[in-house]
Design a protein around this motif. Structure first.
Motif, short mmCIF file in Angstrom:
data_model
loop_
_atom_site.label_atom_id
_atom_site.label_comp_id
_atom_site.label_asym_id
_atom_site.label_seq_id
_atom_site.Cartn_x
_atom_site.Cartn_y
_atom_site.Cartn_z
N SER A 152 9.36 5.18 -3.59
CA SER A 152 8.42 4.81 -2.53
C SER A 152 7.27 3.96 -3.06
O SER A 152 6.48 3.46 -2.28
CB SER A 152 7.87 6.07 -1.86
N PHE A 162 -8.50 12.90 -3.26
CA PHE A 162 -7.63 12.97 -4.45
C PHE A 162 -7.95 11.83 -5.41
O PHE A 162 -8.16 12.04 -6.61
CB PHE A 162 -6.17 12.92 -3.98
N VAL A 163 -8.03 10.62 -4.86
CA VAL A 163 -8.32 9.46 -5.70
C VAL A 163 -9.71 9.61 -6.33
O VAL A 163 -9.91 9.37 -7.52
CB VAL A 163 -8.23 8.16 -4.89
N MET A 220 0.75 3.34 -7.61
CA MET A 220 -0.60 3.69 -7.17
C MET A 220 -1.19 4.77 -8.07
O MET A 220 -2.35 4.71 -8.46
CB MET A 220 -0.49 4.21 -5.73
N ASP A 233 -7.82 13.74 2.57
CA ASP A 233 -7.31 14.37 1.35
C ASP A 233 -6.94 13.31 0.32
O ASP A 233 -7.17 13.50 -0.87
CB ASP A 233 -6.07 15.22 1.66
N TYR A 234 -6.35 12.22 0.79
CA TYR A 234 -5.93 11.19 -0.13
C TYR A 234 -7.12 10.55 -0.83
O TYR A 234 -7.15 10.41 -2.05
CB TYR A 234 -5.10 10.12 0.59
N ASP A 286 2.46 12.36 2.96
CA ASP A 286 2.29 13.74 3.43
C ASP A 286 0.84 14.21 3.39
O ASP A 286 0.54 15.32 3.78
CB ASP A 286 3.19 14.69 2.61
N MET A 287 -0.06 13.34 2.90
CA MET A 287 -1.46 13.76 2.83
C MET A 287 -2.25 13.15 3.99
O MET A 287 -1.89 12.11 4.52
CB MET A 287 -2.09 13.28 1.52
N ALA A 303 0.79 -1.23 0.00
CA ALA A 303 0.00 0.00 0.00
C ALA A 303 0.82 1.27 0.00
O ALA A 303 0.86 2.00 0.98
CB ALA A 303 -0.97 0.02 1.19
N PRO A 304 1.51 1.57 -1.10
CA PRO A 304 2.27 2.80 -1.15
C PRO A 304 1.34 4.01 -1.28
O PRO A 304 0.59 4.12 -2.24
CB PRO A 304 3.13 2.64 -2.42
N LEU A 305 1.39 4.90 -0.29
CA LEU A 305 0.49 6.05 -0.29
C LEU A 305 1.32 7.31 -0.10
O LEU A 305 2.46 7.25 0.33
CB LEU A 305 -0.51 5.95 0.86
N TYR A 306 0.71 8.44 -0.44
CA TYR A 306 1.40 9.71 -0.19
C TYR A 306 1.38 9.99 1.30
O TYR A 306 0.34 10.32 1.86
CB TYR A 306 0.72 10.84 -0.94
N GLY A 328 -5.33 2.00 1.89
CA GLY A 328 -5.12 1.47 0.54
C GLY A 328 -6.34 0.73 0.04
O GLY A 328 -6.76 0.88 -1.11
N LEU A 330 -4.30 4.43 -11.38
CA LEU A 330 -5.58 5.14 -11.41
C LEU A 330 -5.87 5.43 -12.88
O LEU A 330 -4.96 5.36 -13.72
CB LEU A 330 -5.46 6.46 -10.62
N THR A 382 4.71 4.90 -4.78
CA THR A 382 3.44 5.59 -5.00
C THR A 382 3.17 5.81 -6.48
O THR A 382 2.04 6.04 -6.87
CB THR A 382 3.42 6.95 -4.28
#
Lengths: 370, 249
Positions: free
Chosen positions: B81, A102-103, B86, A98-99, A93-94, A88-91, A147, B90, B83
């Motif tokens: 990383s 965003f999606v 990800m 917000d994440y 900093d969000m 589950a690579p996620l941003y 994720g 999308l 991302t």
């Protein structure tokens, strides 16, 4: 859509330089199926999923998701799926909110649709407490939930989840599996894992890959029966016997069991009760229980337990993917090297391996049709 | 909102989630102030109502600090990383990703560039009026600066999409932009004896400094505009290919 096949991979081959990561992988997943995608680390699970989500392209072969070719119309494919990549690579900093927003924005959800989906996703993934938190501050388990949440935000007909339960604690695992089962009723889910218990819990069907090849594909029960043997557990009291007979010694009991027609590899199992416990392997499509029972009666022993298992998925998995492990440990190098340029099916070239794996690959072609 | 704008917006905002952007903004303004007022006698010694010095020094600050820092993480960090996977899975096309990241980064650079409007307006309009300022060169100077920012940002994005890590991306972008800036001086040095041949001419042709100097004096040459626009488009195109490369690697 006319067809019921939601994911169709045909002859996917992927090379990374000289390494063949996938070798003619073909399978189909139909609407409403929850399929476990199994294999040891490095077997090609993630590579397959990345091809299905159009992140990478296959060297040869093609795949269709929801009727769209992954090469020709990647955007349609991606619209139809929710994808959770490994770890589950996620941003970081969000914030979670917000994440997800965003999606949702990228997926073209409007404000009201987002609100209602968010409510649902938060409930399902248990994110209510962490919506406002930065993803960077969350534990791995919670990141995994986020994720999963982003994969579900647009209510996709197809879910591709790459090890969705790694990094989760047992409670969370159970929760995620329960949820997968629940949403799997009207959705197509392909989930990869190397945890077999999860597959048994959530999936009706499994695809097992090893060294880039599909080595088994079918209903769990079919796969269990794949290695062509059935396991029996027999426990005999070591103290008591019918009048006129002596209580059996372990050796005597074992010899007697070995004489049963069809029984092979009788093995004494450790136990701390006062009984002799044996495991024996019998041929598939037969039942030795009656023979065992009669034997014990004839000898005047006391039968305490008699059980017949179709082989556990765990054992099948180990059987089918044994070659991988050997390679990693440096054994079988010579045996497997020339394999790169040929295409015959019995690549599991282990010297001491009996014919199980060959049987297995024969069986799997039939199971695939089933 | 199109996926491209959504990505750009996220990219732009993410700059402010870390202290890095603030540090870079402060540092670059401090450096610009020093150079403008102090370096080589400074603004006051020149004793002319002109902000040409601003346009001369601002691109250096952008080249050596702002652009490398802003662009270094764009793709390199996302790839490291994970991302990126990800993001790309999308429903966005690769060009959405490249353009979104480009505009997100360019947005921050332009905020900085436009913040320097404080110089001409603060000193020559309100609250101070130090003299009659010719607004023509100021306008063309900003046009040049914006074109330059776009080109530099696209170079940074390209480097980031090829680099393994953001640190590597930073240094490579830094050196490429520095080289493109100092090609001018190198050309002058090489052709000092009057027998440089074709090489100094080529360097001069590629030098960002030479290309920009016309704008400072109020000279808007379509060749210069075309040069910066071409560099930008070419870099974006190559960055797009670099991103696509993952499919076949």
């Amino acid at each position: 859509m006319a067809t019921d096949v939601m994911i169709e991979a045909s002859g996917l081959t992927k090379r990374f330089g000289g390494v063949r990561a996938l070798d003619k992988v073909s399978f189909e997943v139909r609407r409403g199926e929850v399929v476990g995608f199994l294999g040891p680390n490095g077997a090609g699970k993630s590579t397959t999923m990345r091809i299905l989500t159009c992140f990478i392209s296959p060297t040869t072969g093609s795949a269709k998701v929801s009727g769209h070719d992954v090469f020709d119309s990647p955007l349609e494919v991606r619209r139809a799926i929710g994808y959770l990549p490994q770890r589950a690579p996620l941003y970081t900093d969000m914030s979670v909110y917000d994440y997800l927003r965003f999606v949702a924005e990228i997926r073209g959800l409007d404000e009201s649709a987002f609100k209602s989906r968010l409510k649902k996703v938060v409930e399902v993934c248990g994110l209510a407490q962490s919506l406002g938190k930065d993803i960077g501050t969350l534990s791995h388990g919670y990141r995994q939930r986020v994720g999963l949440g982003q994969a579900l935000i647009h209510d996709p007909p197809i879910l591709i989840l790459d090890e969705p339960t790694s990094d989760l604690d047992p409670n969370e695992k159970a929760e995620v599996l329960r949820y997968i089962k629940q949403i799997g009723k009207d959705r197509t889910i392909l989930l990869s894992t190397h945890n077999l218990a999860e597959v048994e819990e959530a999936c009706a069907r499994a695809i097992i890959v090893s060294k880039g090849r599909v080595v088994a594909d079918g209903a769990l029960d079919d796969i269990r029966g794949k290695t062509g043997r059935v396991r029996y557990v027999v426990a005999i009291d070591e103290k008591r016997a019918e009048a006129g007979n002596s209580a059996p010694s372990a050796e005597a009991a074992r010899t007697a069991l070995e004489r049963i027609d069809g029984a092979r590899s009788v093995k004494e199992l450790p136990t701390d009760e006062s009984l002799h416990k044996f495991e024996l392997i019998g041929p598939q499509n037969s039942d030795l229980r009656a023979d065992i029972f009669r034997l014990v009666v004839a000898k005047g022993w006391t039968l305490l337990e008699l059980r017949r298992d179709a082989q556990s998925l765990d054992a099948v998995f180990r059987d089918l993917t044994r070659g991988d492990e050997k390679l990693d440990r440096g054994a079988g190098w010579k045996a497997s090297e020339p394999e790169d340029d040929e295409d015959d099916d019995d690549s599991t070239s282990d010297e001491d391996d009996d014919d199980d794996s060959d049987e297995a690959s024969d069986n799997h072609s039939s199971a695939r049709k089933a | 909102m199109s996926p491209m704008l959504t990505i750009a917006k996220r990219e732009f905002r993410s700059n402010f989630d870390s202290p890095l952007a603030y540090v870079v903004i402060c540092l670059s303004f401090f450096a610009l102030g020093l150079m403008f007022f102090m370096l080589q006698g400074g603004f006051w010694q020149a004793d002319r109502s002109s902000v040409e010095r601003l346009f001369e020094y601002a691109p250096m600050g952008l080249s050596f600090l702002v652009v490398p820092v802003v662009t270094m993480r764009l793709v390199a960090e996302e790839r490291r990383s994970g991302t990126l996977e990800m993001l790309i899975t999308l429903p966005v096309s690769d060009s959405d990703v490249v353009l979104g990241k480009f505009f997100g980064a360019l947005g921050l650079v332009l905020v900085l560039v436009l913040a320097t409007l404080l110089y001409p307006f603060g000193m020559f309009k309100w609250p101070w009026v130090l003299g009659p300022l010719d607004m023509g060169p100021v306008a063309s100077g900003y046009l040049g600066l914006i074109l330059f920012s776009a080109a530099a940002t696209s170079i940074g994005l390209l480097v980031s999409s090829l680099a393994e890590s953001q640190a590597v991306a930073f240094f490579i972008t830094f050196f490429v932009l520095a080289a493109l800036w100092f090609f001018d001086n190198a050309a002058q040095y090489l052709s000092a004896g009057g027998n440089g041949g074709w090489f100094p001419t080529v360097l001069l042709y590629m030098s960002f400094q030479t290309r920009l100097s016309g704008f400072w004096r109020g000279l808007v040459d379509t060749r210069d505009i075309l040069f910066f626009v071409s560099v930008t488009l070419l870099c974006l195109l190559v960055a797009f290919r670099a991103l696509e490369r993952r499919k076949w690697a």
